[in-house]
Enzyme design. Sequence first.
Site, PDB file in Angstrom:
ATOM      1  N   LYS A 114      -1.297   6.853   5.995  1.00  0.00           N
ATOM      2  CA  LYS A 114      -1.071   5.402   5.867  1.00  0.00           C
ATOM      3  C   LYS A 114      -0.892   4.837   7.276  1.00  0.00           C
ATOM      4  O   LYS A 114       0.206   4.836   7.826  1.00  0.00           O
ATOM      5  CB  LYS A 114       0.178   5.129   5.024  1.00  0.00           C
TER       6      LYS A 114
HETATM    7  N1  PMP Z   1      -3.930   3.450  -2.200  1.00  0.00           N
HETATM    8  C1  PMP Z   1      -3.531   2.737  -1.143  1.00  0.00           C
HETATM    9  C2  PMP Z   1      -4.539   2.258  -0.180  1.00  0.00           C
HETATM   10  C3  PMP Z   1      -2.165   2.453  -0.955  1.00  0.00           C
HETATM   11  O1  PMP Z   1      -1.757   1.745   0.090  1.00  0.00           O
HETATM   12  C4  PMP Z   1      -1.227   2.916  -1.899  1.00  0.00           C
HETATM   13  C5  PMP Z   1       0.237   2.607  -1.719  1.00  0.00           C
HETATM   14  N2  PMP Z   1       0.848   3.546  -0.879  1.00  0.00           N
HETATM   15  C6  PMP Z   1      -1.697   3.654  -2.989  1.00  0.00           C
HETATM   16  C7  PMP Z   1      -3.049   3.908  -3.100  1.00  0.00           C
HETATM   17  C8  PMP Z   1      -0.740   4.213  -3.987  1.00  0.00           C
HETATM   18  O2  PMP Z   1       0.067   5.188  -3.384  1.00  0.00           O
HETATM   19  P1  PMP Z   1       1.533   5.518  -3.861  1.00  0.00           P
HETATM   20  O3  PMP Z   1       1.464   5.734  -5.326  1.00  0.00           O
HETATM   21  O4  PMP Z   1       1.891   6.742  -3.118  1.00  0.00           O
HETATM   22  O5  PMP Z   1       2.397   4.361  -3.523  1.00  0.00           O
END
Ligand code: PMP
Length: 319
Positions: free
Chosen positions: A162
Site C-alpha cells: 500500500k
Molecule cells: N484493494 C485496495 C486497492 C485497497 O486499498 C484496499 C484497502 N486496504 C483493499 C483492496 C481491501 O483491503 P483490506 O481488506 O485489507 O482493507
Amino acid sequence: MFPNTYFSKAKKYWYMGKLYDWSEGIFHPMMHALHYGTSTFEGIRAYPTERGPAIFRLKEHIDRFFHSASVIKMKVPFTKEEVMEACKLVIRENQLDSAYIRPLMFYSYGNLGLVPKFSPVELIIGAWEWGAYLGEAAERGSNACIVPKRRIHISQMDLSAKLGGTYVQSTINGIEAREHGYDEAIFLNLEGRIAEGPGENICVIKDGTLHTNDRNESILEGITRTSLLEMAPDLGLKPKIAPITKEDLFGADEAFFCGTAAEISPIVKVTDFSNGFNNGQTHIIGSGKPGPVTSRLAQAYKEVVTGKNPKYEKWLYLV
Ligand code: PMP
C-alpha cells in the site's frame, strides 16, 4: 492549528514515539513524501466488544505495513511490536470505542532528489471514528461504474504494497466515478477482467459460491477478503478464487465491495464505461437490491469483529 472537523473524536496522534495534540502541526513542506507519494500506509479498524475495543487483525495489518515498507526500501524506525502497541495507545488516548486507525510511514524532510538518500523514514499513527466508507450506498447498495482507465498492472507495480503514490490512480478514478453520478469506481485489469475498486476488493455470489480474484488479476489481496473466504464455509458458501470476468459480475446473483474501510458493501448496479464515459451500458446485479447472502455475510462479519464469534477471537487484539 488544525481542526478535527473530518476526524470525529480525534484528540491526539502518535508521532515518532510521542503523543501530540491533533491540532499541532510539525511537518516540513519540503518533505519527500508530499512531493512524490513516497509513503506507505495501513487502514485498520477497531470495534467495540464486551471486553472493550479490539483491533481487527492488527498483526496481519502490521505485517503488511512492514512488507509495504520493504517494497519502497524503507528502514522502519520501530519494531512490529512497538507499532502494534502504539496503535493500541492511540485508541486508548483518544478514548475511542470504534475507530479507523491510520499508520503512515513516509520519507520525510532531507533531500528532494527522487532517491530519498538523505530523507529519514518517519512514522505517524492517527485514529478517529469513521462510519461507513461508502456512506448511504453501503445500505441501499452501490450504483458503481467500470471506469475507462485500466488498473495499474501487476507487472508494473508491486500491488501487494500500500504505497501512497499508487493511490493517485484510485483518487482520480474515485473522483471521476462520482462526477458522473456513481457511488464508486470499478477497475478492469489490462486483461479486460474485473480487478478491484479504488480501495476495495470485489466479490460475486453465484449459486452458493463466494467468488473473488487474486493478485494475478492486479489487485491488493485485502485482509477483509481473506477473512471472508475463511468464514465462507461456516455460512454454507463455497469459496472460489479465480479471475472474475465482466460477465461473471453482470450475471452474478449478488456482488459486493469489501475492505477494511468499506466493510461489506453491496453492488446493485454496474455501468460499463470501459470504452469511455460517453459509451456505457447498465447492468442490474441480481434483484437490483442488496441480496440475502451479502446481508448474512455482513452480519457474520459484524459478529466476528465485535467478538461475538469465539471461533475468530484469534483475529482480535484488545487495546
Ligand atoms: N484493494 C485496495 C486497492 C485497497 O486499498 C484496499 C484497502 N486496504 C483493499 C483492496 C481491501 O483491503 P483490506 O481488506 O485489507 O482493507
